[in-house]
Enzyme design. Structure first.
Site, mmCIF file in Angstrom:
data_model
loop_
_atom_site.group_PDB
_atom_site.id
_atom_site.type_symbol
_atom_site.label_atom_id
_atom_site.label_comp_id
_atom_site.label_asym_id
_atom_site.label_seq_id
_atom_site.Cartn_x
_atom_site.Cartn_y
_atom_site.Cartn_z
ATOM 1 N N ARG A 1 0.892 -1.450 0.101
ATOM 2 C CA ARG A 1 0.059 0.140 0.216
ATOM 3 C C ARG A 1 0.994 1.232 -0.113
ATOM 4 O O ARG A 1 0.431 2.319 0.565
ATOM 5 C CB ARG A 1 -0.912 -0.095 1.182
ATOM 6 N N ARG B 1 -7.436 11.106 -6.049
ATOM 7 C CA ARG B 1 -8.552 10.146 -5.785
ATOM 8 C C ARG B 1 -9.946 10.984 -5.438
ATOM 9 O O ARG B 1 -10.823 10.213 -5.900
ATOM 10 C CB ARG B 1 -8.484 9.311 -4.622
ATOM 11 N N ASP C 1 -6.743 -3.155 -7.429
ATOM 12 C CA ASP C 1 -7.429 -4.067 -6.323
ATOM 13 C C ASP C 1 -7.546 -5.322 -6.509
ATOM 14 O O ASP C 1 -7.645 -5.709 -7.567
ATOM 15 C CB ASP C 1 -8.685 -3.187 -5.855
ATOM 16 N N ARG D 1 -3.515 6.342 0.894
ATOM 17 C CA ARG D 1 -4.420 7.558 1.490
ATOM 18 C C ARG D 1 -3.433 8.176 2.446
ATOM 19 O O ARG D 1 -3.733 9.406 2.703
ATOM 20 C CB ARG D 1 -5.474 7.211 1.966
ATOM 21 N N TYR E 1 -14.320 -13.080 0.252
ATOM 22 C CA TYR E 1 -14.847 -11.755 -0.195
ATOM 23 C C TYR E 1 -16.405 -12.045 -1.197
ATOM 24 O O TYR E 1 -17.398 -11.193 -0.677
ATOM 25 C CB TYR E 1 -14.021 -10.828 -1.048
#
Length: 367
Positions: free
Chosen positions: A37, A50, A86, A41, A164
């Site tokens: 990552r 973004r 992703d 963010r 998921y």
């Protein structure tokens, strides 16, 4: 418009191959370092890029993916880039709808509930048609990197993707997904095999597009105990490594190093070391010496600083890095965090981590 600029040919010559050498077990002057990552963010420029776009719309824009992948490299002397994407683009390729809900994370509008729901999935996936935007992003980014560092491609592993698809999002227990393993073992294997086939084609496509290494994320390994991991995760992890290597050979593509990162699966390290990957990634819950003892001398290890260590003062980060390097040794080793960077981390502390790895590993190598 981008065809001439972005064909997967005539890539710029690689200037820093430290990461690839370490992955292949060759000697390096310093220990290479990158962060899971690392495009994220915690960077204000990431949040700015973004802000104007939906998350998965960003994933489908090669130009935005390229920009986000390059941002951390403008700040830090990292030894590798990892493509911004992703793991849930694979379930999307199978026909499932996934949306990013603010404050909640990725959410499936219609998760798999019954075995019959497997019939709704695409049984044959043309990865170029469904995931071509990832390949375009990789090619564009590889050119835009201008040979500074290698580019890593990645995918989620079958069990993590399956969990998921059944849970419909994140979960603390994975109870719905695990109940399938106990109640519907045959259907679970059918789904895992379908996912393994798609992941294999997807990873090969990434190499064809310009990826120079591949990482498989089994992020939810910790929810399986040793027995269920042996039955429902490990066979597919092994098969993917073998199938990817076979297809790369058949298609005369480069045999790139592959990394397996199975979070919280220290009970399976011995098996993962023999699963066909050049590199075994580690989370922060295992001692370097213990990991080396279990994996042997024939694989490179990657990891495993506790991500929360980056909240410490910079001097402390340096000390922790030094201790980590002394534990792993500077060779056959790629420094990383034991998981991804968190959104509230200070970029300067990320810089301190990267610089400490370079400085201490150079010092240890000299002496």
């Amino acid at each position: 418009i981008c065809f001439f600029v972005c064909s997967p040919k005539d890539f710029p010559k690689l200037k820093n191959d430290t990461f690839l050498r370490a992955a292949r077990g060759e000697e390096t002057e310093h220990t290479p370092v990158w962060c899971m990552r690392q495009a994220g963010r915690y960077l204000p420029e990431f949040r700015e890029t973004r802000a104007a776009h939906d998350f998965f719309a960003t994933c489908r824009s090669p130009k935005l993916c390229c920009e986000l992948t390059l941002q951390p490299l403008r700040r830090f002397p990292l030894d590798a880039a990892i493509i911004f994407s992703d793991i849930l683009v694979v379930p999307q390729a199978l026909g499932m709808e996934v949306v990013m809900v603010p404050g909640k994370g990725p959410t499936f509008t219609e998760p798999l509930k019954e075995v019959e729901d497997l019939l709704k999935l695409r049984q044959k996936v043309d990865v170029t048609a469904e995931l071509g935007y990832v390949f375009q992003a990789i090619t564009l980014t590889r050119h835009s990197l201008e040979g500074r560092v290698p580019l890593i491609g990645f995918s989620g592993a079958p069990w993590t993707l399956m969990s998921y698809m059944i849970e419909g999002g994140g979960s603390n227990t994975m109870a719905k997904a695990k109940s399938w393993l106990y109640r519907h073992p045959e259907a679970s294997h059918r789904l895992l095999q379908l996912l393994a086939d798609v992941v294999t084609d997807y990873l090969v496509g990434q190499v064809a597009a310009g990826a120079q290494a591949l990482q498989l994320f089994e992020s939810h390994a910790g929810h399986l105990g040793p027995e269920k991991f042996q039955e429902f995760a490990l066979p597919y992890i092994r098969d993917i490594a073998q199938a990817v290597k076979r297809k790369l050979k058949e298609e005369a593509l480069p045999l790139v190093p592959m990394i397996i990162f199975a979070k919280d699966a220290h009970y399976a390290l011995r098996d993962l070391a023999h699963a066909g990957y050049e590199v075994v990634g580690l989370d922060w819950t295992i001692q370097p010496q213990e990991a080396r003892a279990q994996t042997g001398k024939d694989v490179t290890l990657q990891g495993n600083l506790d991500p929360c260590a980056l909240y410490a003062p910079k001097e402390t980060i340096g000390e922790l890095v030094k201790k980590m390097l002394e534990g792993f040794g500077t060779q056959r080793y790629i420094a990383n965090l034991g998981h991804g960077l968190y959104p509230d981390m200070n970029p300067e502390h990320v810089g301190a981590f990267v610089e400490a790895v370079h400085a201490h590993s150079r010092h240890i190598n000299k002496h």
